[in-house]
Each structure stands twice: as structure tokens, then as C-alpha cells.
Design an enzyme around this catalytic site. Sequence first.
Site, PDB file in Angstrom:
ATOM      1  N   SER A  45      14.225  17.048  35.461  1.00 36.60           N
ATOM      2  CA  SER A  45      13.468  18.214  35.916  1.00 36.60           C
ATOM      3  C   SER A  45      13.302  18.194  37.427  1.00 36.60           C
ATOM      4  CB  SER A  45      12.083  18.254  35.252  1.00 36.60           C
ATOM      5  OG  SER A  45      11.303  17.148  35.683  1.00 36.60           O
ATOM      6  N   GLU A 134       7.750   5.518  31.478  1.00 37.19           N
ATOM      7  CA  GLU A 134       8.296   5.735  30.141  1.00 37.19           C
ATOM      8  C   GLU A 134       9.007   7.082  30.070  1.00 37.19           C
ATOM      9  OE1 GLU A 134       6.491   6.201  25.576  1.00 37.19           O
ATOM     10  OE2 GLU A 134       5.166   5.989  27.317  1.00 37.19           O
ATOM     11  N   ASP A 178      -4.375  20.001  38.195  1.00 37.33           N
ATOM     12  CA  ASP A 178      -3.284  20.987  38.243  1.00 37.33           C
ATOM     13  C   ASP A 178      -2.678  21.157  36.855  1.00 37.33           C
ATOM     14  OD1 ASP A 178      -1.591  22.842  39.504  1.00 37.33           O
ATOM     15  OD2 ASP A 178      -0.036  21.334  39.839  1.00 37.33           O
ATOM     16  N   ASN A 183       3.108  21.387  32.763  1.00 46.12           N
ATOM     17  CA  ASN A 183       3.164  19.931  32.948  1.00 46.12           C
ATOM     18  C   ASN A 183       2.512  19.172  31.789  1.00 46.12           C
ATOM     19  OD1 ASN A 183       0.478  20.420  33.637  1.00 46.12           O
ATOM     20  ND2 ASN A 183       0.886  20.274  35.832  1.00 46.12           N
ATOM     21  N   ASP A 195       2.808  14.651  35.515  1.00 41.22           N
ATOM     22  CA  ASP A 195       2.543  15.119  36.888  1.00 41.22           C
ATOM     23  C   ASP A 195       1.089  14.867  37.287  1.00 41.22           C
ATOM     24  OD1 ASP A 195       5.162  15.947  37.017  1.00 41.22           O
ATOM     25  OD2 ASP A 195       4.727  18.036  36.567  1.00 41.22           O
TER      26      ASP A 195
END
Length: 244
Positions: A45, A134, A178, A183, A195
Site C-alpha cells: 500500500s 507482522e 486519525d 486504516n 497506521d
Amino acid sequence: MALRENSRTGDERKTLDEVFDHETVMGIYKLMTSKIIESVLFPISTGKEGNVFACENLQGKLLALKIYRTSNSTFNRINKYIEGDKRFLGISGSKRKVMAAWASKEFRNLQRMHEARVNVPEPIKFHRNMVVMEYIGSKTAPAPTLRQVALDDPSKVYKNTIDNISLMYQKAGLVHADLSEYNILYYKRKPVIIDVGQAVLTDHLNSKDFLERDVKNINRYFRSLDVDIEDSDHIINNIMGIKG
């Protein structure tokens, strides 16, 4: 460094050129000589601050390697979060120094969350502007985000997400700051929060505002899936232990 040479679009090649500068390549070499990773396989990503790649360790296990870019836009966005975190007082100077502090911050946040049993990727190592963690997904594909998948039981995933926000606050002493459907991964029918670099301590000046934003974002998304959501203020008061 072994990087899988599948056919790539022009955008993908540009991403690789931006991310794999000399300093980063040397950092990856260090991770390899330290036997943390064996090879870098393919992009997973592209985020606001960095890129995530699937990699493999010596035992053939898949891991995730997050590499933070050192562009001006990334530097300007994250610098304010580090300055507002007492764990990183006095961090300033070059972009690389700030990015290394940011990678350390994400790693430490993952550690705190993982120890508190928040469903996040297990942190493995950080070095310079990179975090190894991970890998969440199968051998054929990384886990999708909530935004990318039709949920089997949206109500259950909603409750699990709120529980994780609560654990994050009450046990890890952190607020994501956020959080949204972009995320949170969906893996084995459960949400996995990612994130977390910008996550702040609960004693941060703006922690309550960030918590309110996270909860409202999650309520907004699950409301769009026709989930019977809880009142945002009620959730926030419960998480913060405010009665009345």
C-alpha cells in the site's frame, strides 16, 4: 536486495524510485544482515507518509516493511505530532532525523497497543525510517481495509472496533488520532488497526479532540452500513470514565 520484478505501472516505478533512495537501501541492507528480513517482495500500500511492502524472513514467513518517505510534505505533516508528544521533546533538525523519530514513534505505539491487547500488527523492529511488523493477510493478498470489503457482520465489527478504541485509551494510554475505515484492516472477520504513527498519549493537549474525531469517524462509517450505532458522546464518556 531482492525485489520481485513483476510488471509494474509507471506510477509503481515512480513510487519505488522515491522510496528506495541510497540511505533507505542501506537501511534495508542492515535489516538483512541483522537477519530481520531476507528479501523485499512486493508493494502492499501507499499511505500519506509512507509505503508498505511485503517482505520475507529467513524462515520464509511474510512480514510487512513500512518505509517513511522523506519528502517535504511528509516532513511538514508529521513534525507537529512529534512536537506535541512529550516522549520526543527536543526532536528537530534534518528530515531524516525527524523521520527516524517518527518510525520510532510508530514502533513504540504499536508496542504499547500490542501489549494492551489492541488488535494491531505485532511490531518486530525499527531502523532509521523503517518499521518491520507482522504481515496481515494471506500468502496471495494482504488483508483489505474496511472500505474495500463487504462485512459479514457489520454490527459485530463495529462493536469490536469500539472495544479496541477503548482498550487503546484505557490500557495503552493512547488515542489513534486519525482513525477511519481506510486504516482498519479486515482479517479473520475482525478489525485490525494500522497506521498508528500519529497516535498520541492520553495526556496530550488535544487527545480528547482526537478521540472525539476517531469515534465520530467510526460511527459515520458504520451508520452508512445501517448499523445501530451508539451515541458518540456516550461512547467517549465511557472510554474516558466520565459519569453522568
